[in-house]
Design an enzyme around this catalytic site. Structure first.
Site, PDB file in Angstrom:
ATOM      1  N   TYR A 112       0.841  -1.199   0.000  1.00 31.48           N
ATOM      2  CA  TYR A 112       0.000   0.000   0.000  1.00 31.48           C
ATOM      3  C   TYR A 112       0.876   1.249   0.000  1.00 31.48           C
ATOM      4  O   TYR A 112       0.581   2.226  -0.690  1.00 31.48           O
ATOM      5  CB  TYR A 112      -0.944  -0.013   1.211  1.00 31.48           C
ATOM      6  CG  TYR A 112      -1.950  -1.137   1.137  1.00 31.48           C
ATOM      7  CD1 TYR A 112      -3.121  -1.002   0.409  1.00 31.48           C
ATOM      8  CD2 TYR A 112      -1.716  -2.340   1.797  1.00 31.48           C
ATOM      9  CE1 TYR A 112      -4.042  -2.033   0.328  1.00 31.48           C
ATOM     10  CE2 TYR A 112      -2.630  -3.374   1.723  1.00 31.48           C
ATOM     11  CZ  TYR A 112      -3.787  -3.227   0.990  1.00 31.48           C
ATOM     12  OH  TYR A 112      -4.687  -4.252   0.910  1.00 31.48           O
ATOM     13  N   ASN A 145     -12.552  -0.558  -5.136  1.00 29.85           N
ATOM     14  CA  ASN A 145     -12.396  -0.849  -6.564  1.00 29.85           C
ATOM     15  C   ASN A 145     -13.556  -1.743  -7.012  1.00 29.85           C
ATOM     16  O   ASN A 145     -13.655  -2.881  -6.574  1.00 29.85           O
ATOM     17  CB  ASN A 145     -11.058  -1.548  -6.801  1.00 29.85           C
ATOM     18  CG  ASN A 145     -10.940  -2.141  -8.191  1.00 29.85           C
ATOM     19  OD1 ASN A 145     -11.562  -1.673  -9.138  1.00 29.85           O
ATOM     20  ND2 ASN A 145     -10.134  -3.187  -8.307  1.00 29.85           N
ATOM     21  N   CYS A 204      -6.609  -5.271  -8.001  1.00 27.34           N
ATOM     22  CA  CYS A 204      -6.436  -4.917  -6.590  1.00 27.34           C
ATOM     23  C   CYS A 204      -5.834  -6.066  -5.784  1.00 27.34           C
ATOM     24  O   CYS A 204      -5.266  -5.839  -4.715  1.00 27.34           O
ATOM     25  CB  CYS A 204      -7.752  -4.450  -5.990  1.00 27.34           C
ATOM     26  SG  CYS A 204      -9.141  -5.562  -6.244  1.00 27.34           S
ATOM     27  N   HIS A 205      -5.899  -7.278  -6.312  1.00 26.95           N
ATOM     28  CA  HIS A 205      -5.310  -8.433  -5.614  1.00 26.95           C
ATOM     29  C   HIS A 205      -3.783  -8.356  -5.577  1.00 26.95           C
ATOM     30  O   HIS A 205      -3.158  -9.050  -4.798  1.00 26.95           O
ATOM     31  CB  HIS A 205      -5.762  -9.745  -6.278  1.00 26.95           C
ATOM     32  CG  HIS A 205      -5.323  -9.903  -7.692  1.00 26.95           C
ATOM     33  ND1 HIS A 205      -5.996  -9.306  -8.746  1.00 26.95           N
ATOM     34  CD2 HIS A 205      -4.273 -10.565  -8.232  1.00 26.95           C
ATOM     35  CE1 HIS A 205      -5.383  -9.618  -9.873  1.00 26.95           C
ATOM     36  NE2 HIS A 205      -4.336 -10.374  -9.594  1.00 26.95           N
ATOM     37  N   GLU A 210      -0.591 -16.097 -11.132  1.00 24.30           N
ATOM     38  CA  GLU A 210       0.255 -15.127 -11.825  1.00 24.30           C
ATOM     39  C   GLU A 210       1.742 -15.395 -11.659  1.00 24.30           C
ATOM     40  O   GLU A 210       2.555 -14.851 -12.402  1.00 24.30           O
ATOM     41  CB  GLU A 210      -0.091 -13.715 -11.367  1.00 24.30           C
ATOM     42  CG  GLU A 210      -1.469 -13.288 -11.828  1.00 24.30           C
ATOM     43  CD  GLU A 210      -1.797 -11.843 -11.523  1.00 24.30           C
ATOM     44  OE1 GLU A 210      -0.912 -11.092 -11.052  1.00 24.30           O
ATOM     45  OE2 GLU A 210      -2.939 -11.445 -11.767  1.00 24.30           O
TER      46      GLU A 210
END
Length: 168
Positions: free
Chosen positions: A104, A127, A135-136, A162
């Site tokens: 963050y 979001n 946002c993950h 990912e």
């Protein structure tokens, strides 16, 4: 006055995924879960209908390619409603590369607001277009998987997905 949106739910590796698009085909909101969960993410009174599947087909196709390991980024028109600050945060989220994360605090610094990690967290939490606006990919400074509206399990699944090599 209610806004009419096209909506659909389809299966993904992380469970049901719902999407709402406007008449122009721009994504307004997404959610892991059914249409009830999607409705919670919409900013206004909306009427969801599913009689124009062509408007949602492009979203479903790109999400399927993402989960199949054939897509790293989305190429979809977006129409999220939010404040100027939220829009800046959401644009910064889209800039986080596939397979990478940011804290963050790092995200706050990237938009010229060092020290605004909590405000970044709030904008991230609001979001409305999860996954497409990733946002993950935002984690705690200590590496913890905090602050994902759909839970730590799905966040972990997305980040694990990912971290794997892409298939051809």
């Amino acid at each position: 006055m209610a806004v009419t949106l096209q909506a659909t739910t389809f299966a993904t590796h992380c469970g049901p995924f719902s999407v709402a698009v406007n008449d122009a085909g721009s994504v307004v909101a997404t959610a892991f879960g059914n249409l009830t969960r999607l409705r919670e993410r919409l900013p206004t009174v909306c009427h969801l209908i599913s009689d124009k599947p062509a408007l949602t087909a492009a979203v479903e196709k790109q999400i399927a390619a993402y989960f199949a390991g054939k897509r790293r980024a989305f190429d979809l028109p977006l129409a999220a409603h939010g404040t100027e600050f939220q829009q800046r945060v959401w644009a910064a989220l889209v800039a986080i590369p596939f397979g990478e994360t940011r804290s963050y605090g790092q995200l706050a610094a990237s938009i010229g607001k060092p020290g605004a990690a909590r405000a970044i967290g709030r904008a991230n939490a609001t979001n409305p277009i999860c996954l497409i606006v990733p946002c993950h990919r935002v984690i705690g400074a200590d590496g913890s998987l905090t602050g994902f509206a759909f839970g730590e399990t799905i966040k972990r699944q997305l980040l694990t997905h990912e971290s794997r090599p892409m298939s051809c």
